[in-house]
Structure formats: C-alpha cells, structure tokens
Motif scaffolding. Structure first.
Motif, PDB file in Angstrom:
ATOM      1  N   THR A   1       3.649  -9.086  11.025  1.00 34.06           N
ATOM      2  CA  THR A   1       3.469  -7.838  10.296  1.00 34.06           C
ATOM      3  C   THR A   1       3.492  -8.099   8.821  1.00 34.06           C
ATOM      4  OG1 THR A   1       4.439  -5.739   9.693  1.00 34.06           O
ATOM      5  CG2 THR A   1       5.933  -7.400  10.570  1.00 34.06           C
ATOM      6  N   ASP A   2       2.673  -7.367   8.084  1.00 33.71           N
ATOM      7  CA  ASP A   2       2.724  -7.496   6.633  1.00 33.71           C
ATOM      8  C   ASP A   2       3.617  -6.427   6.049  1.00 33.71           C
ATOM      9  OD1 ASP A   2       1.294  -5.193   6.740  1.00 33.71           O
ATOM     10  OD2 ASP A   2      -0.264  -5.843   5.363  1.00 33.71           O
ATOM     11  N   LEU A   3       4.394  -5.842   6.876  1.00 33.82           N
ATOM     12  CA  LEU A   3       5.119  -4.659   6.444  1.00 33.82           C
ATOM     13  C   LEU A   3       6.588  -4.948   6.218  1.00 33.82           C
ATOM     14  CD1 LEU A   3       3.181  -2.615   9.012  1.00 33.82           C
ATOM     15  CD2 LEU A   3       2.830  -2.548   6.556  1.00 33.82           C
TER      16      LEU A   3
ATOM     17  N   ALA B   1       8.275  -3.504   3.248  1.00 38.62           N
ATOM     18  CA  ALA B   1       8.570  -2.085   3.259  1.00 38.62           C
ATOM     19  C   ALA B   1       9.929  -1.785   3.879  1.00 38.62           C
ATOM     20  CB  ALA B   1       7.489  -1.333   4.020  1.00 38.62           C
ATOM     21  N   ALA B   2      10.464  -2.778   4.544  1.00 38.22           N
ATOM     22  CA  ALA B   2      11.693  -2.553   5.288  1.00 38.22           C
ATOM     23  C   ALA B   2      12.902  -2.620   4.356  1.00 38.22           C
ATOM     24  CB  ALA B   2      11.807  -3.579   6.406  1.00 38.22           C
ATOM     25  N   GLN B   3      12.914  -1.736   3.393  1.00 40.32           N
ATOM     26  CA  GLN B   3      13.984  -1.742   2.407  1.00 40.32           C
ATOM     27  C   GLN B   3      14.573  -0.342   2.331  1.00 40.32           C
ATOM     28  OE1 GLN B   3      11.784  -2.915  -1.039  1.00 40.32           O
ATOM     29  NE2 GLN B   3      12.169  -5.094  -0.722  1.00 40.32           N
TER      30      GLN B   3
ATOM     31  N   VAL C   1       2.597  -6.319  -3.381  1.00 36.08           N
ATOM     32  CA  VAL C   1       1.998  -6.611  -2.084  1.00 36.08           C
ATOM     33  C   VAL C   1       1.927  -5.296  -1.300  1.00 36.08           C
ATOM     34  CG1 VAL C   1       2.880  -8.972  -2.096  1.00 36.08           C
ATOM     35  CG2 VAL C   1       4.198  -7.186  -0.954  1.00 36.08           C
ATOM     36  N   PRO C   2       1.066  -5.245  -0.285  1.00 38.29           N
ATOM     37  CA  PRO C   2       0.909  -3.980   0.445  1.00 38.29           C
ATOM     38  C   PRO C   2       2.254  -3.459   0.974  1.00 38.29           C
ATOM     39  CG  PRO C   2      -0.781  -5.524   1.121  1.00 38.29           C
ATOM     40  CD  PRO C   2       0.160  -6.277   0.228  1.00 38.29           C
ATOM     41  N   GLN C   3       2.466  -2.186   0.780  1.00 36.21           N
ATOM     42  CA  GLN C   3       3.641  -1.479   1.288  1.00 36.21           C
ATOM     43  C   GLN C   3       4.956  -1.815   0.577  1.00 36.21           C
ATOM     44  OE1 GLN C   3       1.360  -2.470   4.176  1.00 36.21           O
ATOM     45  NE2 GLN C   3       0.551  -0.492   3.574  1.00 36.21           N
TER      46      GLN C   3
END
Lengths: 427, 427
Positions: B27-29, B32-34, B53-55
């Motif tokens: 996943t490139d996400l 975002a997991a912050q 970077v994305p997200q």
C-alpha cells in the motif's frame, strides 16, 4: 569531524571556500567525505553499489558472494539497523555495529540478487541511506539497492550499445479524476526517424505503493525492450505506464489510520476507493489520448496490457471487461483468483469470457501468468492453483516461474523479458 | 501503535490482510496512517504540502502565513530537528517537540516562498522526511518542500490547461567520458504533430550537487515553457538538460574526504576534475547528437545556453569559448567573475571577446544575468559588481533581480521566465 552536523557544516563552509575560489557553489561530493571504515568480518571485492548516488562509497556489494557492506554515519544514535532482503519470508532487521569513529557498519549475509527497497532504522526511525538513490515504493521515496545477478541470462536488463528508445513524461488532465496526471511513455528506437510508421502498444502497470516511474526506474523496461528489439526478439512497440491510483472526485478518501486495526474487508474496500477510477481513466482517457498523441495501431490486435501485483489484478479487471480493446494479457505475480478466497470458476468468471476455451483462445492471443518461486506462499501457491484451474478448464495460457526470486523487481524484469517477445505475433 | 516498527509491521500485516481480501499486495497509504497531532501554537489553514507523497498529511503549509507544520514519528529518538529556509544567511536547525503519542511536531515561523531542500535530523543523523518527495540536490535524494508564493505573478510555474510539451529521457554513450549518460529533453507542444518543423534549442544546466532532472522536477522548466509558449511570450523551443559532472576517463578522482580540512584551492581543483570533461561532452557529443536526433535549427543563431550557479559558470566557459555554436547566454546566480577574486577585465577576459562592445553585441544576441536579492552577499554583490563592470565597459546585457529569494529554485524559475521570452528574436 565525523558527525552528521559536521557534514553539513562542511558542506556550507566547503561551499564558501569554493565560492572564494571562484565557481562552484555546492557539491555533490558530500557522500564521498567518509573515512574508511573497518569491516573485520569481510573478505571479498566490495564495490559501490550501482544504485549509489555519485561518489558514495557505501553501500558496497561483493558481486561474487552477494554480500553487502553498509556504513552509516550516526555517532549520536544508540541503534542503527537495516532491513534488506527479498527472501520469501519475513526479512529481519540487521544490527549495524558502532565503530570508534562514530560510524556504524555491517557486512550482511548473501542477499538475493535483484533490486531491493530497503530502510535504515536510526533509533527506530525508518530512514533512507544517504548513499543510495531513492525509488518510489511503499508509498514513499525509499532507498534501493541493486544486487548483481550471477546468471549470464540476467544480462537482458543491462544497458548495451544498441539503439535506444526514449522515456517520455506526458501530462494530461483526466476528466475522470478531475486532476492532472502523468503517463510515462516508452517510444522504441527509430520512432522519431520514421515519422509515418505506426506501432502496437503495451500498457504496463506498477504495483501497490509504487507509481508510473517504477517500470523504467526499478524495472528497466526501456532497457529490456531496447535489448529485445535490437536482438529481433520483440517487435518494436510503444509502452505506456500509467499511475494505478485513481479516485473518483468527490468520493471521500477513507482514513486508513482507522483501518489499521480494522477488518481486512474494510481495508480492501478503502483501497478500492483509491483505485476505483483507474479502469475508467485508462480506457476512457489514457487509451484515446495515446492513440491521438502517438502513432499507434488502433485496434485490439495491437493492444496489450500487463501489470505486476496490484497492477496484475488491475490488468485482469481492465482487459477481461474490455476485450474489444485488448487481446494480450499479462499477470506478473498478481491476477484475479491468484490470491484469494474466491475460487476461479471458468463458467462465470468475468461474465463468462472463459466459458468457451476455443472462443477464448481465438479472442485472447496471449494469457500470460508468472511468479517468483520464492514469493510468499500465498502468491506462489495461489498462482499455481489458478494455473491448475486454467489447465483443467482447457484455457490456453503461458505460465512462467522466476527461479529464486520473491515479490520483487527481478521477478518482474524477467517476466517482461519473457512476455514482450510473445506480443503482437497473431495479427 | 505509533512506533516506526509498528508502521512497518502494519504494512506487512496490512498487506497480508489485503491479500486475503483478494488483490492488493502493498500500500502507498502508509504515510496516511498517522494520528492527528497537537499543534497548540498554530492558527491558520494548514494543508498538506504539494510536494508530499500521496496521502501524506505532513508536512502541512499555511499558504497565507507561509508557516509549516512538521510531524515526525520517532518515539525512540531523543532529538528531532528540521532545517528549512531559503533565507540569505545561515539557516538554523529548529527543534521539534515530543508529543505524548511519540511523534515530534513543530510549527515554523514564516518560510520564504518557493522550493526548499530540507533535512530532518534524527538524533543528529541527517535523514529525509518520509512525508515528502525527494529531489536530487546536495549530491543525494533530499526531501523537498514547496511553499506557495503569495505573488500572482508567480503563477507562471503552475500547471495550466494549455498544450503541454514532453519531457524525454535520452540515453547516450559519451566517447568523451566513456560512460553511459543521460540528457533530459523538453520538446514543445506540437512537436510530434508537425513532423517537418524545426526548432531552436536552449541548453540549460543545473547547479552543483544536482543533476539533469533538476530543471524539470525542481525548476518546472517544462511547465514554464508550456505557459510561455501558450501565451505567445516565448518561441517554441527544445530544451536540453545535461549532467554537469563529467570526468575524463583515467583521471584519478580526488578523495574529497582528504580535502575537508584542505585549502579552497585544492577543493576547487578537485571539483574541476569532476566537471573537467563537461565542455567537451556538451560541445562534441551532446550538441551533435541533439542535432541528429531532434529537428533542430543547426546554427548559432538558434542555440542558447544558460545555467544556474555552477551551471552558470559552465555556461560562460562553454559559450564564450564556442561563440561559433552559441549566441544567447544566461547566467542564473552564477557566472565567471561574479564571485571571485578575479576581477572582470573586458580587454582580456575569454580571449578578448568583450574587448569590442559593438562587435560583442552583434555576435551575442543576449547576455543575461540574474540573482535573488536575498542570496548570500558574496553572490548578490558579486553579480552587482560584475554588472557595473559590464556597464562601464559598455557591454550590452540584461540584469534581473528576483525579489526576496535566495540561492534557490524560485529564483531560477523566475530567471527562466524572464530569459526564455528573449530567446531567438534576433535571427
């Protein structure tokens, strides 16, 4: 003068000194400003990795044993680790050892050949190695290292003195996603010199966490095709690499942080949102603009699609729902039914396109599947099971296994090298 | 679950979970997991930087105040700092403050508009910010951040809905350096659609520590030219961006680590080795191959060269020694005589090409110099002094100052935006 802060001071004062000398204002040689480190455990011929930034002496690779020496200047750190692998299982973090000069060093065990993303952990913080170039993977710009393959057959991705195609960045505004996007386009050698010749097109997709640059930077798709075309093994073709993430405008982006401890189904649903508009963007925007901007042959017999991992899944979704547009299909370590809890049913899958094997073989000139033998069992066994189902259903296909490699780019380079020569032979 | 290690664990287990769901393997996400962090000191409308970077939610920029919020997840670190600036003087390191969730946060004072490279220091180790894209500068792939400019006049580097040219990677083997090298080539809108039209060429060079990607990634040269051409302000042209480091084969590469505490002269001499073959590579290899591979107008009236910083110095060296090849010259924050202990003497400089001002003006259609007003005094004052000397010697030229910016990319974007419209008007 070995601390990180002194490196920066050096850069600034060094720059000042050079300014006084008359010309150069910064330097790209900071990484070279490293004292030799002690690697008592190492024997071998260690050379700077080909993925290093210019002049960086570390990391170093011994091509024969495929061991790597890392050296990180972090005198104030209490713990420095690196995680580099490509094995089939969980890759462990390896501890570097602090030297008297404040650097941390390690000579690794043999590493699997090919390209690996890798993080360096500074007191637990996932960082990059300043000695290595970065490559977009796992959703950010990560350090990467190339371990040379000992196999002569792996020279296919090495730059040779043959005619070279070009890699083009092509920006477009997508009416589907309502945003500026970019495709990377490989045009084959001679494209500009033969202004009336038309070419078939391969659409080639990256994996999850990567982007449209992956296939040329990590995958060397342009070099592989240059070599295949020069050897007469593949037909000259255009390759189009699109960005696999595409969200419909106005659709709320799920907060993935909430999904960390959530269900796999919720996470999968979230990912579907982030890729939900891809098929429309590709078929309604990208293919038409490519057919307009490049000298393509605009029919299904001259259009192929392949992808790795997530891109393989997307390839199946796009091609099998648009067989009016595509006739060559490649799944590299990823395809529908490979991984899952959904078993392939040839009678019903994709609206029954597989139901009549003879009709499928007439319509789909190539169905190609591949995986590395060291991929995690879920993928490797999943692909084997899918292949057995295809055999049982008499679905014509090609199955390739990359020996000794995992869910990584050497697998996919080899896939492309096997796949591309099979394209555009039917028409 | 906020540690770096848990992030990686999440990625792996999250990926496993998704595999079970059927498709996506990574996943490139992750970024975002912050969890939201506390920024008690901040008021404003902070949005993820366009260079993220994305997200990725951090870093965030308040466009009005030009302040930046950083957030780094490093629970085991004892000190986290960031250095982001673009001011004229020494840029200080700023301390982030540890939050109860293990993250470190900071809201900065206002930052100068434009693009800045920046490092994050984890216990003194110079790292990247995983939330930001990387850009090749200071000899490695560094985090970069774009601070929006409040000036309406700075919209010239924004992507607009106009016809776009292409950015091409073009590989070549240099007989001068005996190695594979790469140029980046911008072809203007319509290049492929008008297969018999020929174009003038601008050769455009990066600065020290950067590479051939700098002018399009950091500089947005392609976007700037697309906009200028669409507005009828610049003539359609090809831009060629070469790699400014080029060493003759067999010449020993000086060990710069020894030069850390050495003399400026020794350091300068070492840098001359690393760039010593550039003029030959450009004039004997690159220009001929460009004239062969692209539809150029092959005379001096349709050839320009400019460069920033080190690239400006190189531009003077190349053009003034090859006035048979070039007739437009641009020095962006860098040129001979700007910086140094060598004073410009119009009678003797460059074999006397300046000695007859009227002849020079007939021969050189444009001599263009620029600098940011907030550059370090050595450069800004040096350029002003050089300009005074040019005026005193009656040498026709253009002088441009970028208001409020330093030795950074916004200065050079503005330079290009002023320079490009003046090209290829004489012939």
């Amino acid at each position: 003068m070995t601390t990180s802060s002194s490196r920066r001071t050096f850069l600034k004062s060094g720059a000042g000194a050079v300014i006084a000398g008359g010309a150069l204002l910064k330097t790209d040689l900071v990484a070279a400003a490293q004292a030799p480190a002690s690697f008592p455990e190492a024997t071998g011929t260690f050379q700077p990795a080909e993925t290093n930034v210019p002049q960086a002496q570390y990391p170093r690779v011994d091509a024969r044993s495929r061991r790597v020496q890392f050296r990180i200047d972090a005198p104030q750190a209490r713990q420095v680790q690196v995680m580099v692998g490509g094995g089939g299982g969980e890759t462990p973090r390896m501890n570097l050892v602090k030297q008297s000069d404040g650097s941390w060093t390690l000579t690794t065990p043999p590493i699997v050949e090919g390209f690996h993303y890798y993080p360096v952990y500074i007191d637990g913080f996932e960082s990059n190695d300043p000695g290595s170039r970065t490559f977009f993977g796992e959703g950010r710009d990560m350090s990467g290292i190339e371990i040379p393959s000992p196999l002569a057959s792996d020279s296919f991705y090495r730059m040779r003195d043959v005619p070279h195609g070009q890699v083009r960045e092509h920006y477009y505004f997508s009416g589907v996603t309502q945003e500026w996007r970019r495709i990377i386009v490989y045009t084959p050698p001679g494209y500009d010199q033969e202004p009336h010749r038309r070419y078939p097109v391969l659409y080639l997709q990256h994996g999850a966490g990567e982007d449209e640059t992956g296939w040329t930077k990590q995958g060397r798709a342009n070099v592989i095709l240059d070599n295949l075309i020069a050897g007469g093994e593949a037909k000259p073709m255009i390759i189009v690499m699109a960005y696999g993430y595409a969200k419909f405008p106005g659709v709320a982006a799920p907060d993935l942080s909430r999904l960390r401890s959530g269900s796999p189904a919720a996470f999968f649903a979230a990912m579907q949102v982030y890729t939900g508009a891809f098929a429309d963007d590709l078929t309604k925007v990208v293919v038409p603009l490519v057919d307009k901007a490049y000298r393509t042959i605009r029919d299904r017999d001259h259009r192929a699609m392949a992808g790795l991992s997530m891109g393989g899944f997307q390839t199946f979704e796009v091609t099998l729902n648009h067989l009016d547009m595509f006739s060559y299909i490649g799944g590299f370590s990823g395809a529908a039914f490979v991984l899952g809890n959904t078993r392939f049913d040839p009678k019903t899958a994709y609206h029954g396109v597989f139901a009549d094997p003879a009709a499928f073989a007439r319509r789909v000139h190539l169905l190609w599947l591949g995986a590395g033998t060291n991929e995690m069992p879920m993928i490797h066994r999943g692909l084997l099971a899918f292949q057995r189902d295809l055999v049982a259903a008499h679905i014509q296909h090609v199955f390739y296994q990359s020996p000794g490699t995992a869910h990584e780019w050497l697998t996919w380079r080899r896939d492309l090298n096997d796949f591309a020569p099979r394209l555009f032979r039917a028409a």
